[in-house]
Design a protein around this motif. Structure first.
Motif, short mmCIF file in Angstrom:
data_model
loop_
_atom_site.label_atom_id
_atom_site.label_comp_id
_atom_site.label_asym_id
_atom_site.label_seq_id
_atom_site.Cartn_x
_atom_site.Cartn_y
_atom_site.Cartn_z
N SER A 48 21.21 -43.83 -3.49
CA SER A 48 20.58 -43.66 -4.80
C SER A 48 20.08 -42.24 -5.03
O SER A 48 20.10 -41.76 -6.15
N PHE A 49 19.61 -41.59 -3.96
CA PHE A 49 18.94 -40.29 -4.13
C PHE A 49 19.76 -39.13 -3.58
O PHE A 49 19.27 -38.01 -3.46
N TRP A 50 21.01 -39.39 -3.22
CA TRP A 50 21.78 -38.38 -2.50
C TRP A 50 22.14 -37.17 -3.35
O TRP A 50 22.41 -36.10 -2.83
N TYR A 51 22.15 -37.33 -4.68
CA TYR A 51 22.42 -36.19 -5.55
C TYR A 51 21.14 -35.52 -6.05
O TYR A 51 21.20 -34.67 -6.94
N GLY A 52 20.01 -35.94 -5.50
CA GLY A 52 18.75 -35.32 -5.92
C GLY A 52 18.84 -33.81 -5.79
O GLY A 52 19.10 -33.28 -4.71
N SER A 53 18.62 -33.10 -6.90
CA SER A 53 18.95 -31.67 -6.90
C SER A 53 17.78 -30.80 -6.47
O SER A 53 17.99 -29.63 -6.13
N ALA A 54 16.55 -31.33 -6.46
CA ALA A 54 15.43 -30.52 -5.98
C ALA A 54 15.61 -30.22 -4.49
O ALA A 54 15.46 -29.07 -4.05
N ALA A 55 15.95 -31.25 -3.71
CA ALA A 55 16.19 -31.03 -2.27
C ALA A 55 17.38 -30.10 -2.05
O ALA A 55 17.39 -29.29 -1.11
N MET A 56 18.39 -30.20 -2.92
CA MET A 56 19.54 -29.29 -2.79
C MET A 56 19.15 -27.85 -3.09
O MET A 56 19.60 -26.91 -2.41
N ALA A 57 18.29 -27.67 -4.09
CA ALA A 57 17.81 -26.32 -4.39
C ALA A 57 17.00 -25.78 -3.22
O ALA A 57 17.10 -24.59 -2.87
N ALA A 58 16.19 -26.64 -2.60
CA ALA A 58 15.43 -26.23 -1.41
C ALA A 58 16.38 -25.82 -0.29
O ALA A 58 16.14 -24.85 0.43
N ALA A 59 17.48 -26.56 -0.13
CA ALA A 59 18.45 -26.24 0.92
C ALA A 59 19.14 -24.92 0.64
O ALA A 59 19.35 -24.12 1.56
N VAL A 60 19.51 -24.68 -0.60
CA VAL A 60 20.15 -23.39 -0.94
C VAL A 60 19.24 -22.25 -0.52
O VAL A 60 19.66 -21.30 0.16
N LYS A 61 17.98 -22.35 -0.90
CA LYS A 61 17.03 -21.26 -0.59
C LYS A 61 16.82 -21.15 0.93
O LYS A 61 16.81 -20.05 1.49
N THR A 62 16.67 -22.29 1.60
CA THR A 62 16.45 -22.28 3.05
C THR A 62 17.62 -21.61 3.77
O THR A 62 17.43 -20.73 4.62
#
Lengths: 414, 414
Positions: A290-304
């Motif tokens: 359900s939450f796998w496309y959550g984009s806030a965590a993806m944005a955090a990953a890009v920055k990390t």
């Protein structure tokens, strides 16, 4: 020995939790197994520091068991995630952040031609196994004895509630042991789907071992010969040892790799990255959440990942781990005993000789808490980029005090 | 019919994604299966509205496939989560938010004596099955034909990459069919661990069916007689139909229930809630995940459940669903055809008679997109508390236009 007096809020929370959660707390963060002196509940975290529910401050060497790689509440990472959240986190599909992150990972990881995203490390290892079976049409997965790959029936360290069929197609071997691996490969015969390996041998309560290059090369060659997938479970070590993937330094490329923990500096995310040969298999399986496309965590990953790639964060973390290791070695020698310090310095395991029941380790870590550092007696620990030389030096002073405490209490003999 | 021209950014993202992600997009949100007119990527979401990557705005009837129950970017929920995040999200253990949330759920759900938390709906159903086996010492799990319980090998709707052993202890029956359930119970014999049921029958592409009270009571009695667990998979419907759990209105209490999706209004979280009889079993299994104690999502859940409990949000959502259903019925009758509208009004399924291959549904939903509403041709849809009467009326105008389009195109015959 006043820790419990300082932990009245912790005790109260644990009592309340005990009424509405089985055993109060579950899983790897339950402190039952490591003694009553450990605070169970936390109120705050920042940089390399955590505060327990009673407000006691610790220099932290667990880093939330891995997710914290740049420091808790990292301003740049959190700002990137919140900027994305302000547009929207989850919707009816992905955002451009998914594409950006997938491109970044394919560009950064030395072995990756494509990626898929999940939430848990266990999701990622399960997806790898499923892809290996889909791509090869075979069933057998070779797993090292004692390795941790997640907490669902096919891989859980516990057999409670697990059926024998859940593990029907696992074959065990010993990490770094070519003869043992070959025997497992023989046993799999023409049904070999994959060989699953952690980045290094990081079994709980045991000395850690880096992978031997010849062993990895042997596993790689076996997969090339049979068409099976060489699967790297990099959930624990990934994005902490090497931003290119933990085997990049060995020149051995996995076909499939599982990442999570540090990938988004604490924001919940996991990823599978794979090679061209397994792209079609990856596209055939059904995997979702359900939450796998959550984009806030993806944005955090890009920055990390960008920070890890473009800064000296990981080299610094390793240097801090080495400073801590060298200091512990010096201090323990001064006190007249030796420690077993194994594995990568930024993921240290510290054990005491002859401490089979971990009595000494438990007493040392309990004493260390009272001196203001949070260690673990039997699981590998984690350093992060927020640890400074001063933090390490203060932690070493605390460790020195903790050694003195257990020596004077007669728990450790010099 | 200019949708593709408006979707140049979407096309570009899909092309880029196709290079670094197998098929570009995976899982339930991949639009491949429902046609080229669907936007795949989104740029923004707010309230009951979503914007695709090209900036086209839609009144949304998918709500991120369930997580959005109060409205995207809900100010109070997000503020609660961010306030917690400012103290710290994940650390070396839980925060007081875990206790607060567990107490709130035990207090709110009509069947719960304890809870455990996870990240994915699949985590929660898997934990339920594992607890049922641990507590009973039995292996067989009874599952309704066509039901969706997650996307890992034991329950995935796809068999690609799945071995027969992964499902060795599942026995199928037909939802709402007592005779069929009894036959499955007989087949399980003295090895029955649990009966797993969704809140209602919500199989993809089919008319939905509410559970028959006599069927639920029969399943409950069978579990009381055998000691097996009655397991409610409330992942999709929970915290949308009834804050007490979706079977509260039937007076039938499950032993174990799985929640996720709407529980934290989009923040990633799942929960298992269980009865006293299964507390010991729940305490015996090993279940964990790196991010499961993340306290920001727990703070979001506390606020979400409090709002659902203390406001008319769910009654309003149901009323909006009924308004939409009644309007569609009126409009379709005016156009001279009938729709099959089934299931709870706030989780509507809309199908066309005689539309076996979903050709009409696909054309209708594609036309609806061009009129500014986002519907799904074969999966149940979702309404949220942010839908206003005006939104519903505008959506009905859009649906009217879409019906007219497909009638004039000869796709639907009046």
């Amino acid at each position: 020995m006043t820790a419990r007096l300082l932990n009245s809020r912790d005790t109260e929370l644990l009592e309340r939790a005990g009424r509405v959660v089985p055993n109060g707390v579950w899983g790897h963060m339950a402190t039952r197994a490591i003694g009553p002196d450990y605070p169970q509940f936390f109120s705050k975290s920042d940089g390399c520091r955590v505060w327990d529910a009673d407000g006691n401050e610790y220099i932290d060497f667990m880093c939330a068991w891995g997710p914290n790689v740049l420091g808790y509440r990292h301003a740049e990472v959190d700002a990137a995630a919140l900027a994305q959240m302000d547009k929207g986190d989850i919707g009816n599909g992905p955002t451009d952040k998914m594409v950006e992150l997938a491109e970044l990972l394919v560009d950064t990881l030395d072995h990756a031609d494509w990626t898929l995203f999940q939430k848990n490390g266990t999701d990622a290892t399960t997806v790898c196994v499923t892809i290996a079976r889909a791509a090869t049409g075979h069933r057998k997965i070779l797993v090292a004895r004692g390795a941790y790959h997640g907490a669902v029936p096919w891989c859980s360290p516990s057999l409670v509630g697990v059926t024998s069929e859940d593990r029907a197609h696992l074959i065990l071997f010993d990490y770094n042991d070519i003869t043992s691996l070959d025997a497992a490969i023989d046993e799999a015969g023409d049904d070999l789907a994959g060989i699953l390996l952690t980045a290094f041998k990081h079994d709980v309560g045991k000395d850690q071992h880096l992978p031997e290059k010849a062993f990895l090369a042997h596993a790689r060659a076996a997969c090339d010969r049979t068409g099976a997938a060489l699967i790297l479970d990099d959930v624990r070590a990934g994005f902490r040892l090497d931003v290119r993937g933990s085997w990049a330094r060995y020149g051995v490329k996995p076909d499939l790799a599982a990442y999570s923990k540090a990938i988004a500096n604490g924001w919940p995310l996991a990823a599978v990255a794979g090679s061209e040969r397994f792209r079609e298999g990856a596209g055939k399986i059904f995997t979702t959440g359900s939450f796998w496309y959550g984009s806030a965590a993806m944005a955090a990953a890009v920055k990390t990942v960008q920070i890890l790639r473009d800064s000296d964060a990981l080299a610094h973390t390793e240097a801090m781990g080495e400073r801590f290791r060298a200091g512990l070695s010096t201090i323990s020698a001064r006190h007249g005993f030796t420690l077993r310090q194994t594995g990568p310095a930024q993921m240290p395991m510290v054990l005491f000789d002859g401490d089979q029941d971990l009595r000494i380790a438990n007493a040392f870590c309990a004493a260390a808490l009272r001196h203001g550092i949070y260690l673990h007696p039997k699981h590998n620990m984690f350093l992060c980029a927020a640890h400074t030389p001063d933090d390490i030096d203060r932690a070493l002073e605390a460790a020195d005090g903790a050694f003195a405490d257990i020596l004077s209490a007669g728990i450790l003999a010099a």
